[in-house]
Design a protein around this motif. Structure first.
Motif, PDB file in Angstrom:
ATOM      1  N   TYR A  95       0.577  -0.924  -5.618  1.00 53.88           N
ATOM      2  CA  TYR A  95       1.547  -1.873  -5.768  1.00 53.88           C
ATOM      3  C   TYR A  95       2.774  -1.684  -6.620  1.00 53.88           C
ATOM      4  O   TYR A  95       3.764  -2.166  -6.256  1.00 53.88           O
ATOM      5  N   ASN A  96       2.534  -1.267  -7.893  1.00 49.72           N
ATOM      6  CA  ASN A  96       3.413  -1.191  -8.754  1.00 49.72           C
ATOM      7  C   ASN A  96       4.291  -2.037  -8.935  1.00 49.72           C
ATOM      8  O   ASN A  96       5.671  -2.198  -8.935  1.00 49.72           O
ATOM      9  N   GLU A 171       0.848   5.481   1.192  1.00 46.04           N
ATOM     10  CA  GLU A 171      -0.843   4.753   1.201  1.00 46.04           C
ATOM     11  C   GLU A 171      -0.595   3.474   0.931  1.00 46.04           C
ATOM     12  O   GLU A 171      -1.424   2.904  -0.001  1.00 46.04           O
ATOM     13  N   PRO A 172      -0.048   2.621   1.426  1.00 46.01           N
ATOM     14  CA  PRO A 172       0.042   1.087   1.387  1.00 46.01           C
ATOM     15  C   PRO A 172      -1.182   0.272   1.224  1.00 46.01           C
ATOM     16  O   PRO A 172      -1.446  -0.638   0.562  1.00 46.01           O
ATOM     17  N   THR A 173      -2.134   0.967   1.952  1.00 48.97           N
ATOM     18  CA  THR A 173      -3.577   0.277   2.053  1.00 48.97           C
ATOM     19  C   THR A 173      -4.837   1.009   1.397  1.00 48.97           C
ATOM     20  O   THR A 173      -5.690   0.664   1.551  1.00 48.97           O
ATOM     21  N   GLY A 174      -4.137   2.129   0.795  1.00 48.68           N
ATOM     22  CA  GLY A 174      -5.187   2.595  -0.094  1.00 48.68           C
ATOM     23  C   GLY A 174      -6.162   1.983  -0.871  1.00 48.68           C
ATOM     24  O   GLY A 174      -7.101   2.681  -1.189  1.00 48.68           O
ATOM     25  N   ASN A 175      -5.610   1.049  -1.561  1.00 50.75           N
ATOM     26  CA  ASN A 175      -6.335   0.276  -2.584  1.00 50.75           C
ATOM     27  C   ASN A 175      -7.118  -0.961  -2.111  1.00 50.75           C
ATOM     28  O   ASN A 175      -7.589  -1.840  -2.708  1.00 50.75           O
ATOM     29  N   LEU A 176      -6.647  -1.061  -0.686  1.00 56.23           N
ATOM     30  CA  LEU A 176      -7.245  -2.539  -0.268  1.00 56.23           C
ATOM     31  C   LEU A 176      -8.458  -2.277   0.867  1.00 56.23           C
ATOM     32  O   LEU A 176      -8.645  -1.329   1.263  1.00 56.23           O
TER      33      LEU A 176
END
Lengths: 254, 437
Positions: A95-96, A171-176
């Motif tokens: 997200y940053n 990787e916009p969904t990497g942490n979701l």
């Protein structure tokens, strides 16, 4: 259709102690306005390096990069910053967001560096963007007070605020989890429907399946580059969303 | 809107943002911020306080000296160091300035005024009433030199002296003690068995501290013409202390000489010293005090003190600056990712530099303001404390200049020592910075 992103024989080499690592080996690629590209490949394949190059965060060792008709492969650091602030939007895996800022303040940041005076008008735009991504009731929250999915939606709103030529998603969904991943991907799809060009790095086939075009990389070179004819079904509300986004971004802020 | 004005406003926007952010993170890390600016706080506070006290005591000393008169030369009698002959207890020790010296000084052409003084303890009597005071034998010039003010009557004049009249001017305490509830003027008191007519009474005044001359109480003193004094008491004065019958014979205790021109004071001083050296021979029973020298001495001392203060200030601000630099370097490392994010979103190197520079400057400015407040507070509190605890007057003189100076130094320190960390922050590679966690 004009190519908004065009790279020609792009090479990137790193020196790690005495070894020269060739992260990109003469990569050529053109992405046209309105495309949704997924960059795939195992780790070390050069997909992140390519994204950094596309994001003007680094300069190539050789080759050319033409972004919206401007050759950006040999320009200085300040000009690169300007290009990033005006033509590019970033979405990161983690997200940053800036932890000290509220939702609206986070969305404002690119405008500030773009050379925009912050006023009621720009604030209004940021609030509307926050509402568009469904965070209208969390305008004054800090990132710490939001869930991962909500934070990523703030990041999406932030990537849109300068009406960029290209949105780069790493990787916009990497942490979701899978449910919020779906939400985020639907949102990106909607942006694409509204005409935004998106280049996304991912290693998950499920996520890549949302894109219209899938590029696979290996050893610093493009292995396959194909249209994804079975791209996932678009959201039924897409029309309304894209209409409001278009009208929102059409309004000049400068 | 013209481009450069727009540019300025943009810079203002960015600075304001950075300022708000700086205040927020200061507030977020209260203890850390407090510790990191402690050096600046102490430095600023110390400099302001020390400056004020330094300035105060200098002013005090200078005023004291000026009261003695810058064109004056004070010659005093000094008891010479004991030698073998003084073992004989009954010996009357004769030393000091003589009437001959006085007569000689008066003939020097640069000297426009000379006031001799002879001082000794004496019981002052009026019938059955008694007051322990001092007799001061002097001339009419004493009035000007010591800025004497009278409640009534007049001071001694030249004809009193020439005619050896038995007249006396008395201090306020003496009048109070001997003539309560009545006017002393025209009355008679007995000194050493002689009757003296009171011709004047002094106004009550605060004693003068001893800054070079003989300390003077005024209120318990009585003044008689010097020639009368010589005639009625004789040349010698015996100061008998219990257990010892040694006496002292001193003709004159002090001569205050007024020089015609401030430029001639030094030369006159040299002439006087030469004269005394020749006439008194080996006996070093005199001392020449030149207030003008003391003024310059005081000024030199003040300059030295200020130099010392500047060194202290420089050291403490250096230490404070290193503290700031340390914390800023830590902050840059801690917020590497934030720097990466900002760079990705379009921040130029200059934007990052500006942000961290503002942060450092906000810290030191806050430190400087707190230090200044503490310093100013101390300037007001310390003299009260000193009065209460040590019963000593602690003069302080607070000027705006050192306060402004100390605070602007704090700001300058912030900019100076923030520069390197800010530069470091701006040189970070955006990709590396984004990867940092």
């Amino acid at each position: 259709m004009t190519a908004v992103v065009r790279i020609e024989k792009l090479t990137k080499e790193y020196r790690l102690e005495s070894v020269t690592v060739r992260a990109l080996r003469s990569v050529s690629l053109a992405v046209e306005q309105g495309e949704f590209v997924a960059l795939m490949g195992p780790s070390g394949s050069g997909k992140s390096t390519l994204l950094n190059q596309l994001g003007c965060l680094d300069r190539p060792t050789s080759g050319r990069y033409i972004l919206a008709n401007e050759d950006v492969s040999r320009i200085d650091d300040d000009r690169l910053s300007e290009i990033r602030s005006k033509y590019l939007g970033f979405i990161f895996q983690s997200y940053n967001l800036l932890p000290q800022y509220t939702v609206v303040e986070n969305i404002e940041v690119p405008l500030l560096y773009q050379g925009c005076r912050l006023n009621d008008k720009t604030r209004q735009r940021c609030v509307q963007l926050a509402q568009l991504v469904g965070l209208g009731d969390r305008l004054d929250h800090r990132p710490m007070q939001l869930s991962g999915g909500q934070q990523q939606r703030v990041a999406i709103a932030r990537s849109l605020v300068n009406d960029p030529h290209v949105i780069l998603a790493d990787e916009p969904t990497g942490n979701l989890d899978s449910r919020t991943s779906d939400e985020v991907m639907q949102m990106l799809t909607k942006l694409n429907d509204a005409g935004k060009t998106i280049i996304m790095v991912t290693h998950e086939n499920d996520i890549a399946a949302w894109a219209k075009r899938i590029i696979r990389m290996r050893d610093g070179q493009i292995e396959t580059d194909e249209q994804n004819v079975r791209a996932k079904v678009r959201h039924e509300m897409a029309g309304e969303f894209s209409a409001s986004l278009s009208s929102l971004l059409a309004e000049a802020i400068r | 809107m013209p481009a450069n004005i727009n540019h300025f406003f943009l810079l203002w926007d960015k600075s304001r943002r950075s300022f708000v952010l700086a205040v927020r993170s200061l507030w977020l890390h209260k203890l850390r911020s407090a510790l990191s600016v402690l050096g600046i706080v102490i430095g600023t506070g110390a400099v302001i306080t020390l400056m004020a006290f330094g300035e105060g005591s200098m002013q005090d000393a200078l005023e004291d000296i000026k009261r003695q008169g810058a064109t004056n030369i004070i010659v005093q009698s000094v008891k010479p160091p004991d030698d073998a002959s003084s073992q004989r207890r009954t010996m009357t020790l004769a030393y000091g300035l003589t009437h001959a010296d006085y007569a000689k000084f008066k003939q020097l052409d640069t000297i426009v005024g000379s006031v001799p003084m002879r001082i000794f303890k004496q019981e002052l009597r009026e019938l059955h009433r008694m007051h322990n005071g001092r007799v001061v034998g002097t001339t009419s010039g004493y009035r000007n030199v010591n800025k004497i003010e009278l409640v009534n009557g007049r001071f001694l004049n030249d004809s009193d002296d020439d005619d050896i009249k038995n007249v006396v001017v008395i201090g306020a305490d003496v009048a109070e003690a001997l003539f309560p509830f009545q006017s002393a003027s025209g009355k008679t008191i007995q000194l050493n068995g002689h009757d003296f007519i009171i011709i004047g009474v002094l106004k009550e005044r605060t004693p003068l501290s001893n800054a070079g001359g003989i300390s003077e109480d005024y209120n318990s003193d009585v003044y008689v013409p010097i020639n009368t004094c010589r005639a009625r008491w004789g040349a010698a004065v015996y100061l008998r202390s219990s257990g010892s019958r040694s006496g002292e014979q001193v003709e004159l205790h002090q001569i205050t000489l007024t020089i015609s021109d401030i430029d001639k004071v030094r030369d006159a001083g040299a002439v006087i010293k030469d004269n005394l050296e020749r006439d008194h021979g080996y006996k070093k029973d005199w001392l020449v005090v030149i207030p003008l020298d003391r003024i310059e001495e005081a000024k030199r001392a003040k300059d030295r003190y200020m130099m010392l203060l500047i060194v202290i200030a420089a050291i403490s601000l250096l230490v404070g600056g290193i503290g700031i630099m340390n914390i800023m370097l830590a902050t840059v490392t801690e917020r590497t990712r934030e720097i990466g994010i900002r760079r990705a979103l379009g921040a130029k190197r200059a934007d990052i530099t500006l942000q961290f520079l503002i942060e450092a400057t906000v810290q030191t400015t806050v430190g400087g303001v707190i230090g200044a407040l503490i310093g100013i507070g101390l300037v007001f509190i310390a003299p009260i404390g000193s009065e209460l605890i040590f019963h000593k007057n602690l003069p302080a003189q607070l000027n705006a200049q050192p306060v402004i100076m100390a605070m602007s130094f704090a700001v300058i320190v912030g900019v100076t020592f923030g520069l390197y960390p800010a530069y470091r922050a701006s040189r970070l590679d955006p990709i590396e910075a984004l990867r940092h966690d």
